[in-house]
Enzyme design. Structure first.
Site, mmCIF file in Angstrom:
data_model
loop_
_atom_site.group_PDB
_atom_site.id
_atom_site.type_symbol
_atom_site.label_atom_id
_atom_site.label_comp_id
_atom_site.label_asym_id
_atom_site.label_seq_id
_atom_site.Cartn_x
_atom_site.Cartn_y
_atom_site.Cartn_z
ATOM 1 N N GLU A 107 -7.624 -6.586 -2.050
ATOM 2 C CA GLU A 107 -7.129 -7.661 -2.892
ATOM 3 C C GLU A 107 -6.113 -8.555 -2.214
ATOM 4 O OE1 GLU A 107 -4.686 -3.879 -3.862
ATOM 5 O OE2 GLU A 107 -6.748 -4.375 -3.404
ATOM 6 N N HIS A 165 -12.671 -6.731 -10.218
ATOM 7 C CA HIS A 165 -11.596 -5.789 -9.903
ATOM 8 C C HIS A 165 -10.577 -6.424 -8.953
ATOM 9 C CE1 HIS A 165 -9.945 -1.662 -9.338
ATOM 10 N NE2 HIS A 165 -9.638 -2.136 -8.134
ATOM 11 N N GLU A 166 -11.068 -7.000 -7.852
ATOM 12 C CA GLU A 166 -10.143 -7.570 -6.871
ATOM 13 C C GLU A 166 -9.431 -8.796 -7.437
ATOM 14 O OE1 GLU A 166 -9.612 -5.593 -4.606
ATOM 15 O OE2 GLU A 166 -11.434 -4.409 -4.733
ATOM 16 N N HIS A 222 -6.521 -7.763 -9.527
ATOM 17 C CA HIS A 222 -5.353 -7.383 -8.729
ATOM 18 C C HIS A 222 -4.392 -8.558 -8.535
ATOM 19 C CE1 HIS A 222 -5.384 -3.259 -7.431
ATOM 20 N NE2 HIS A 222 -6.640 -3.304 -7.014
ATOM 21 N N GLU A 249 -3.707 0.401 -9.774
ATOM 22 C CA GLU A 249 -5.150 0.582 -9.952
ATOM 23 C C GLU A 249 -5.572 0.853 -11.399
ATOM 24 O OE1 GLU A 249 -7.138 -0.347 -7.879
ATOM 25 O OE2 GLU A 249 -6.023 -0.345 -5.999
ATOM 26 N N ASP A 280 -2.961 7.355 1.725
ATOM 27 C CA ASP A 280 -4.391 7.240 1.443
ATOM 28 C C ASP A 280 -4.907 8.464 0.688
ATOM 29 O OD1 ASP A 280 -4.735 4.744 2.504
ATOM 30 O OD2 ASP A 280 -5.398 5.435 4.469
ATOM 31 N N TYR A 326 -7.178 5.401 -10.443
ATOM 32 C CA TYR A 326 -8.035 4.351 -10.997
ATOM 33 C C TYR A 326 -8.459 4.669 -12.437
ATOM 34 C CZ TYR A 326 -8.672 2.528 -6.231
ATOM 35 O OH TYR A 326 -8.467 2.003 -4.980
ATOM 36 N N LYS A 355 -16.188 4.984 0.414
ATOM 37 C CA LYS A 355 -16.657 5.476 -0.881
ATOM 38 C C LYS A 355 -18.039 6.102 -0.780
ATOM 39 C CE LYS A 355 -18.117 3.767 -5.407
ATOM 40 N NZ LYS A 355 -18.270 2.594 -6.304
#
Length: 632
Positions: free
Chosen positions: A294, A318-319, A322, A341, A399, A407, A582
């Site tokens: 984002e 989603h982005e 942000h 998130e 991370d 989320y 992912k």
């Protein structure tokens, strides 16, 4: 989910600590300690960055100067602490007026494998500017230099950066904490004929000589610093929106993301004016480790969302979301990651509901519900402290907090609030939250205080009814999660049940299904199936050859689990071509469960590893036991 006796006591203790902590004043921004930064913002704070760098594609490094404008929070402060990693510091100059510069003494502290090193610079009593000449190391974690053959058009090299979570320090000497915001200007030199873009104001054409200048007047944290350089072009899709992509990708990308401007209007209608001027998107090569990043004004996006049917444009929603949740109001530390998130998934869902339909949004919500359950089940024990919203990542790579907990558990907590107080009241609260906290940071404790003062106190009994402390500090999934099954997915489950009962796949009612329904179909299949069953489904529905990566990933995991070797060529091709973590992570995790699978995984990984971003490499190395370039 039922709690064990011990778990119940742990949660009660957490609740008591939570209640005790929240009776105090919320911590001020200067008092917040970030366990992932060496900076001392309570003493000296960076307020502006002037960056001047040359991109050296031959040596795969950046060389340049970072001129920092600083503010002394403590007037007698005599040292500036910055974060650096994989970087050579050549010289440091300090100045009171930006003109007369003096050589400054600096030291580099002990190196940590996760955090890098503190760069400690001695200051004078009146120092306002600090100029650092530096160069990055080859292999710096934020930087990925790609050869021509790893791009779509295979005509020019490519550079992309990924600063989140704490990788900005590998390409800029900076206070690399989400709680510290600054404005910036930049001059970037790239080879002639290339274009460069940053998370700032961007030109829309190639500049002669390869020199680009950028300006970001809104203060941002370091993790939102971003740079991409390569041979790409720009195409507008609306008055404030456009796409950057390689020439061979631009047509497909512009069609796929044609609704960006409409998404912006929907978002503004929900939660207030967009404060970043433009919203553009750049399609990166497939090695990009995330779906999207984002970065303000320009989302960095994976090409895996270009499917030709707009089935994955929720990622753009989603982005875009942000731009409010995360970029505008930012988690103060990575322990508060869910504030970025969770709000964004909720906002994304609302955009998609307006863009398509409530039924579509419920499909996305059910996917979130299933992802959350899978994530919790993957932890051992299932009541691991890492299943809390208020996570503690001290001593670990932040991370590690990028899980479905932040989320999806965050999303369902906000969804519960909406249902308990009503959508109108909750929307008013969120609008107020974004407006009053714009360009500021937020801790979990501060948010809970703000939530009480501005929403829950207006609804007597609401805090106890929603079980606030259980959601924030409790582990696992609370029993009052607001799950409403999708009617579209119920129809999918009926078809799975029919197949299990013996109906031939060719007679199933699947016409008009979206990619989300196909994902749910595969997900709803039995965990254990014969090779013959897998083969029949594949021959009818061509799952192995599907070109939607969400469908592919779920099918490939199912194929590995059931030893359906006919899918192996497609799995190999997918793992080599796609660098999105992912998708890589669940497939590799499933492969290493058997000796045969691990052997296949290592064969593929040896070929694919050089294509992956360093962030993805770190994760896959751990999964595969791949140390010092050899399996352990």
């Amino acid at each position: 989910m039922k709690m064990s006796y011990l778990t119940g006591w742990i949660k009660l203790l957490s609740a008591l600590l939570f209640l005790a902590g929240c009776t105090a004043e919320s911590p001020t921004e200067s008092a917040i300690t970030d366990p992932h930064s060496y900076s001392h913002p309570q003493e000296v704070r960076v307020t502006h960055l002037d960056l001047d760098v040359v991109v050296d594609f031959n040596n795969e490094i950046l060389q340049g100067t970072a001129l920092l404008t600083i503010e002394k929070v403590q007037r007698n402060a005599r040292q500036l602490y910055l974060d650096v990693k994989d970087m050579d510091i050549h010289s440091v100059l300090i100045s009171s007026d930006g003109a007369e510069e003096k050589v400054a003494k600096f030291t580099l502290g002990e190196e940590d494998s996760i955090l890098g090193q503190p760069l400690i610079i001695d200051l004078n009593s009146n120092t306002r500017f600090v100029s650092i000449s530096y160069s990055t190391h080859p292999g710096a974690e934020a930087l990925q230099f790609l050869s021509e053959d790893l791009t779509h058009d295979k005509e020019a090299k490519f550079l992309l950066t990924q600063s989140q979570a704490i990788n900005a320090r590998t390409w800029v000497p900076i206070q690399d904490s989400p709680g510290i915001r600054f404005t910036y200007n930049a001059t970037v030199k790239v080879p002639d004929g290339m274009m460069a873009v940053m998370s700032a104001s961007n030109v829309q054409e190639v500049m002669p000589g390869g020199v680009y200048t950028f300006e970001m007047n809104q203060p941002i944290p370091a993790y939102l610093l971003a740079l991409a350089a390569g041979r790409f072009v720009f195409r507008a899709v609306g008055p404030r929106t456009g796409i950057y992509a390689e020439p061979g990708v631009i047509d497909d990308a512009a069609w796929e993301f044609e609704e960006m401007e409409k998404m912006m209007r929907i978002a503004e209608g929900l939660y207030g004016t967009y404060k970043w001027e433009r919203y553009d998107l750049i399609v990166l090569p497939p090695s990009f480790p995330f779906g999207g990043m984002e970065n303000p004004r320009i989302t960095f996006a994976t090409p895996t969302v270009i499917t030709g049917d707009r089935s994955l444009v929720a990622l753009v929603a989603h982005e875009l979301a942000h731009s409010w949740s995360g970029n505008l109001v930012t988690n103060a530390t990575w322990n508060d990651f869910w504030l970025n998130e969770g709000f964004t998934v909720y906002f994304e869902n609302r955009i998609m509901e307006e863009l398509y339909s409530p039924a579509y949004a419920r499909m996305l919500a059910q996917i979130s519900y299933e992802d959350l359950n899978d994530e919790v089940e993957s932890f051992w024990p299932n009541d691991s402290l890492d299943t809390r919203l208020a996570i503690d990542l001290t001593g670990r790579n932040p991370d590690d907090g990028v899980t479905s907990i932040a989320y999806d558990k965050g999303f369902f907590f906000l969804k519960l609030l909406e249902e308990k107080v009503g959508r109108a009241a909750f929307d008013k609260f969120i609008n107020q939250y974004f407006e009053e906290n714009a360009f500021q940071t937020m801790t979990t404790a501060q948010f809970v205080h703000y939530l009480r003062e501005n929403l829950l106190n207006q609804f007597p009994g609401a805090e106890e009814e929603i079980q606030l402390s259980e959601w924030i500090y409790g582990t696992g999934i609370p029993e009052n999660i607001p799950h409403h099954p999708s009617e579209k997915f119920k129809a999918v489950e009926d078809q799975v049940a029919a197949w299990i009962a013996g109906i031939s796949p060719v007679k199933l009612t699947t016409e008009g299904w979206t990619a989300h329904e196909w994902q749910h179909f595969i997900r709803s299949l039995p965990d254990s199936m014969s090779v013959a069953q897998m083969s029949v489904l594949d021959s009818v529905f061509a799952f192995s050859a599907n070109r939607n990566p969400e469908v592919q990933c779920i099918w490939y995991v199912k194929s590995v689990r059931n030893r359906y070797a006919a899918a192996n060529p497609e799995i190999k091709s997918f793992l080599i071509k796609v660098g999105r973590r992912k998708f890589l992570e669940p497939i590799y995790k499933e492969l290493v469960k058997t000796e045969e699978g691990k052997k296949f995984a290592l064969e593929v990984y040896k070929e694919a590893r050089s294509h992956y971003h360093p962030i993805a490499v770190h994760t896959m190395d751990v999964i595969l036991g791949y140390q010092n370039h050899e399996p352990s």
